[in-house]
Scaffold this motif. Structure first.
Motif, PDB file in Angstrom:
ATOM      1  N   ARG A 315       1.003  -1.302   0.089  1.00 30.25           N
ATOM      2  CA  ARG A 315       0.096   0.057   0.362  1.00 30.25           C
ATOM      3  C   ARG A 315       0.904   0.688  -0.605  1.00 30.25           C
ATOM      4  NH1 ARG A 315      -2.279  -0.581   4.620  1.00 30.25           N
ATOM      5  NH2 ARG A 315      -4.692  -1.135   3.863  1.00 30.25           N
ATOM      6  N   GLU A 316       2.046   1.601   0.201  1.00 28.38           N
ATOM      7  CA  GLU A 316       3.072   2.606   1.289  1.00 28.38           C
ATOM      8  C   GLU A 316       3.808   2.276  -0.314  1.00 28.38           C
ATOM      9  OE1 GLU A 316       6.523   4.384   3.320  1.00 28.38           O
ATOM     10  OE2 GLU A 316       5.707   2.269   4.421  1.00 28.38           O
ATOM     11  N   GLN A 319       0.634   4.126  -2.560  1.00 22.90           N
ATOM     12  CA  GLN A 319       0.717   5.411  -2.336  1.00 22.90           C
ATOM     13  C   GLN A 319       1.951   6.777  -2.948  1.00 22.90           C
ATOM     14  OE1 GLN A 319      -0.953   4.715   1.441  1.00 22.90           O
ATOM     15  NE2 GLN A 319      -3.016   5.212   1.173  1.00 22.90           N
ATOM     16  N   GLY A 323       0.526   8.751  -5.235  1.00 24.87           N
ATOM     17  CA  GLY A 323       0.131  10.198  -4.013  1.00 24.87           C
ATOM     18  C   GLY A 323       0.486  11.342  -4.653  1.00 24.87           C
ATOM     19  N   GLU A 332      -7.102   6.024   1.686  1.00 26.07           N
ATOM     20  CA  GLU A 332      -6.021   4.956   2.154  1.00 26.07           C
ATOM     21  C   GLU A 332      -6.838   3.851   1.240  1.00 26.07           C
ATOM     22  OE1 GLU A 332      -5.359   2.047   5.273  1.00 26.07           O
ATOM     23  OE2 GLU A 332      -4.512   3.779   5.643  1.00 26.07           O
TER      24      GLU A 332
END
Length: 434
Positions: A315-316, A319, A323, A332
């Motif tokens: 997920r990080e 993002q 992002g 999220e």
């Protein structure tokens, strides 16, 4: 310390740990005595505060603090004693924590799965063998020409290699729809940018021509309101352009950093790059087959803690990638989006770890150097990149891990049932690109 182990379903374990009252009470008393020497309380001189006063004021907080330390310390002693290998941090549940009584708590956690590797001889591997032909190098040189092509306006007809500037206005049942209209839209024909059938009526037309393109939106089209709908596009061809390819000469060679302008030198450099990309593609294909075979032959339970950790990492990464475009208010991303990939990555890590352990593999420095050299070869100054890697401990650790993983893959390949299949360069690289 007394320890009892309860094996729950799957990989879950519960440790019930009992710590003697004296151990906890004496630690609490010692901590209170230390506080008595440092705390300032009205009516008492510094360092002369009675322990009983300190206990009355701070006793509950001190005992809670000591209990936390005792649980942590005794948990690690217990897992060493019971030879358990936790996957992730435990959750603690206090059962008894009173003055004069044994402290009892429960630690719940998952362990790494224990398994024996299946026979790797049953893994079927198709090893692709490719010889780069002169025609493949010719095709790559032609691709480089197209990448550096220019466009010139023509009064001729639109072909599959043309670029056109058009206006279009789409409608469904006579009604215009959002996103169906554009002016001065530049379209390179034959690249598959538009929905199927849109470009067909444009072929053979000239600048100034008007036409209608009847199409049906695909069932999997991204806009829900347009899926499967029949639409009509009124199109005006405003400009037709043809591609003009540069000659392969001294000037062309210098464009790619060949200072001498020698075309044969450029061709040799192109061949070298093709060989590097082909090698990486074939290596990745082999690795994927080995991993798929290992997963199929070694179904294992996965610690949920590791899967959640991997989901968080994926997920990080996502993002960080998206992002910047999405902005600070990007919601999220849900776990389900990464769950399958996370499970596969955890499974691969555990199985390859078992291969490394079972085969007693140790990282080979020559492998690490080779990986760094391969990575560096794509840069203008390879030696500078090599030195940067070797001076960065984190990057070196990553390369060592990759090298050890490659060694594990090669070990499996030596034991697996491998069949060689010859394929043309274009087929292999086109599939890799897709």
């Amino acid at each position: 310390m007394q320890v009892s182990v309860e094996a729950n379903e799957g990989l879950e374990r519960r440790l019930t740990i009992t710590v003697p009252a004296d151990t906890v009470d004496s630690a609490v008393k010692s901590r209170l005595q230390q506080l008595a020497k440092t705390q300032r309380i009205n009516g008492f001189r510094p360092g002369k505060v009675p322990v009983s006063v300190i206990k009355k004021r701070y006793g509950s907080a001190v005992r809670q603090e000591i209990a936390g330390e005792v649980m942590q310390r005794n948990f690690y002693e217990a897992i060493m004693q019971e030879k358990l290998n936790p996957a992730g941090m435990p959750s603690f549940e206090m059962k008894t924590d009173k003055d004069g009584q044994d402290l009892e708590f429960v630690a719940a956690f998952e362990v790494y799965p224990e398994f024996e590797l299946a026979d790797t001889k049953d893994i079927e591997i198709e090893k692709t063998v490719v010889d780069i032909a002169e025609s493949d190098i010719d095709a790559m040189m032609e691709t480089l020409r197209k990448q550096h092509a220019t466009w010139a306006e023509t009064d001729g007809e639109v072909t599959e290699d043309s670029r056109v500037v058009i206006d279009f206005n789409g409608s469904i049942d006579g009604e215009e729809f959002d996103g169906g209209k554009s002016e001065d839209f530049m379209l390179e024909m034959g690249k598959g940018r538009m929905i199927p059938g849109f470009e067909d009526p444009i072929l053979g037309k000239k600048a100034g021509d008007e036409l209608t393109s009847e199409v049906t939106f695909p069932e999997d089209y991204h806009a829900e309101n347009l899926k499967g709908k029949a639409a009509s596009f009124a199109i005006v061809v405003k400009k037709v352009e043809v591609m003009e390819l540069p000659e392969i000469n001294e000037e062309f060679a210098k464009t790619f950093g060949v200072e001498s302008g020698d075309v044969s030198e450029l061709r040799a450099e192109v061949t070298k790059n093709m060989e590097r990309e082909l090698s990486q593609t074939l290596k990745a294909k082999l690795k994927e087959q080995v991993i798929a075979g290992l997963i199929e032959k070694n179904p294992i339970d996965l610690p949920e803690a590791l899967v959640k950790q991997e989901i968080g990492a994926l997920r990080e990464q996502a993002q960080q990638r998206f992002g910047a475009q999405a902005g600070p208010d990007m919601p999220e991303l849900p776990d389900d989006l990464f769950a399958d990939n996370a499970k596969r990555r955890v499974s691969v890590g555990l199985i390859l770890g078992e291969v490394i352990k079972t085969k007693e593999l140790k990282v080979e420095d020559s492998r690490v150097d080779e990986l760094i050299a391969t990575t560096a070869s794509a840069y203008e100054d390879p030696e500078e990149v090599v030195q940067y890697y070797k001076g960065n401990q984190e990057l070196m650790q990553q390369m060592q891990n990759l090298a050890l993983e490659d060694q594990a893959i090669d070990t499996i390949l030596e034991e697996a049932n491998v069949t060689e299949v010859s394929k043309p360069f274009e087929e292999v690289m086109n599939k890799a690109a897709q």
